[in-house]
Design a protein around this motif. Sequence first.
Motif: not given
Length: 381
Positions: A245-252, A266-276, A310-315
């Motif tokens: 996911r590309k980050v559109h607003k800073n968050f903590t 501006g950063h791209t974040i990765a959410s790895p399901l294989v870990i989650n 998250n198998a079917f993603s989210g948001g």
Amino acid sequence: MFGKDVAFGVDIVTRTEQHRFYIDALKPAKLRCHVAPMLQEVEKYFAKWGQYGTVDLKQELEQLLMLISARCLLGKEVRENMFDEVFSGFHELTENSLQLISLLFPYAPTPMTRRRDRACTMLSSNFTQIIRLRKSSNRVEEDVLQNLMDSKYKDGRPTTEAEVTGLIIAILFAGKHTSTTSSTWTGARLLSHKECLEAALEEQQKILKKYGDNIDYDILLEMSFLHCCIKEALRMHPTAPMFLRKVHKNFTVRTREGYEYEIPSGHTIASPLVINHNIPYIYKDPNVYDPHRFGHGREEDRVGGKFTYNAFSGGRHACPGEAYAYMQVKVIWSHLLRNFELKLVSSFPETNWLKLSPEPRGKVEVSYKRRMLSRSILENL
Ligand code: HEM
């Protein structure tokens, strides 16, 4: 792959509206009408199996799911007149676009890219032909293609031919391979866990006693253990190993231990399901196939908040086909459990991580012997 008029080819406002078309086409009220055609396809397909034998489950389910998709998503024209052509075109498209290399170099002038693009052109021209024929003959069907043809943007503009073509190829792409791999993993896991297989059979017996041989949308919803078996197979074998996911607003982000991380825009974040999906303080013994973890009283997927599972993603990108997917995999597996004694003959499949959407590697050989669970239950009533 789907043309410039849909998905990442269009601006976010248009894309969000197109996502709504999918949600509308796959909402529960619309799903009910797909159960009977799905059942017919499943019964017809397995009627071709003999009294006993050995099959490659992965290949069988791929063919069956293409038939179901042809009928419920693409419509009568494909199912009755163009099946072989569309099936081979689609196979060509997925084979040449699901390799990891095509994610990294999507436009590299390789034979693989050329085969992918040729398959796309062929599929687009088939669907354009169908759309034109339906419009000129004023014929209206109940399939997803029709829903996409009838969709309208908020300003009242109807979808164009190119948009419908892109949307239908995209939905076939999103739904077919994922359903094939998840139904194959469900089978491989169930057939390797005697206790789970017996519990799944027991559930079918109870439902048979209650409703006889009938299956409809509401009866499928009652197959809650089978639902958990599929969900657990997807926890262990997600079809998307990671979301980007590309980050559109800073968050903590605040961790469980209390550490805080600033995530800059501006950063791209990765959410790895294989870990989650394998965090041990959320999923007890994560390496164990245990469908009961989602059952009443445990509900481990709720422990860590709404994005624990998250198998079917989210948001905003969440899969609009989740209910449809469960429905078709349940139609298939309830039929298999009721009508066949199955055994996994090959060893438990490894995962092919080189695929963009990981799948079981090689053949998944299963031996079968016919049984009539329904007849024996109904005779004893
Ligand atoms: C077990 C089967 C399935 C799994 C595990 C699955 C999973 C997913 C995931 C993880 C995504 C989002 C990817 C991301 O966030 O980038 C997604 C998107 C999508 N899925 Fe599914 N899916 C399945 C079946 C289906 C079916 C059967 C359909 C349609 C009939 C479908 C239609 C879609 C569509 C259209 C999208 C794109 C949504 C968008 O971004 O606009 N899926 N799916």
